[in-house]
Enzyme design. Structure first.
Site, PDB file in Angstrom:
ATOM      1  CE  LYS A 108       4.304  21.145 -13.239  1.00 46.85           C
ATOM      2  NZ  LYS A 108       5.677  20.690 -13.555  1.00 46.85           N
ATOM      3  N   GLY A 197       9.203  12.536 -14.043  1.00 43.73           N
ATOM      4  CA  GLY A 197       9.732  11.181 -13.985  1.00 43.73           C
ATOM      5  C   GLY A 197       9.937  10.510 -15.326  1.00 43.73           C
TER       6      GLY A 197
END
Length: 281
Positions: A108, A197
């Site tokens: 990632k 988020g």
């Protein structure tokens, strides 16, 4: 790369770089009250992929080594990340260390531009992605909803994109729904993961209803009063959201539309006589 604004496709098995993944929930391993709680939350979520920060665990020395062994024992795919890196060079070096330590080509990719928002550095991100793809990595880039950067990441060899929903750790949900929908429609065949988020199961369900393939989150589960139960809640929310997308959500309307047809419905007067006119009419 040629891309067109078309409708998102119906569901097919979720695969990342040719590897089929059973769960559409990717879960982080940081911030939990204890390693044991983290393990229980991962199992409760049924996540097929967990992310690990190599820099954080390396800094913990032998404690970090024991933590990595615990994560490996969960029997899930490991997705090491380059969290905390602020240049392409730093991210590439961290990725090489992760591959050697964890024996995986998956990475990632995070290259951070701003300390307050933790917004991705799109220039450094594309640079690092291009180099890592040349070196044989399977790159999962943490990016924004910017279509220009997305096209460059795909051209660099990325076969998945991970746009943020909101800044990391804020729990604000999907801040820019229009841009996220546009990205989904712009890349109808590419696996897309909303990353960062997400603060509530309803946020995750909404992302799935848009046609996104998966959601990656950490803080909303790890910092919950009951992380294990919250992990279960997110798992159920993703399942419901994806089922809704596959079933075909109704299109929103500007005007009301009755759910019960009125044509042929009998009308009654005050006395209850069908079809009779009221007095004085």
């Amino acid at each position: 790369m040629t891309a067109h604004l078309t409708s998102a496709p119906k569901l097919k098995p979720l695969t990342f770089y040719g590897v089929e993944v059973a769960s559409r929930l990717l879960l982080g391993t940081a911030l939990y009250p204890s390693p044991q709680v983290m393990s229980e939350a991962v199992r409760a979520s049924k996540a097929g992929i967990v992310t690990v920060s190599l820099r954080r665990e390396a800094a913990r020395g032998k404690t970090g080594e024991r933590f990595l062994e615990l994560v490996k024992a969960l029997g899930v795919h490991l997705l090491p990340n380059t969290a905390g890196c602020r240049s392409a060079k730093e991210a590439i070096t961290t990725a090489e260390m992760a591959r050697e330590l964890l024996d995986t080509d998956w990475i990632k990719l995070e290259v951070i531009a701003n300390d307050d928002t933790l917004q991705p550095d799109l220039f450094g991100l594309v640079e690092a992605a291009a180099e890592l793809n040349k070196r044989g990595f399977k790159v999962f880039p943490y990016t924004t909803e910017d279509l220009g950067a997305a096209e460059r990441l795909v051209a660099a060899g990325c076969e998945v994109l991970m746009p943020w929903g909101a800044p990391i750790g804020t729990g604000l949900g999907l801040n820019n729904r229009y841009a996220l929908k546009t990205m989904r429609n712009y890349f109808p065949e590419l696996p897309l993961v909303v990353d960062a988020g997400i603060g509530a199961p309803s946020h995750a369900a909404e992302a799935m209803e848009m046609g996104y393939d998966a959601v990656l989150l950490n803080t909303a589960v790890a910092k919950a009063g009951d992380p294990v139960r919250m992990a279960e809640a997110f798992a159920k929310a993703l399942e419901a959201g994806r089922a809704a997308f596959e079933s075909g959500l109704m299109e929103p309307r500007e005007m009301a539309s009755p759910s019960t047809p009125v044509a042929g419905t009998p009308f009654f007067d005050i006395g209850g006589t069908p079809g009779a006119k009221r007095a004085g009419s």
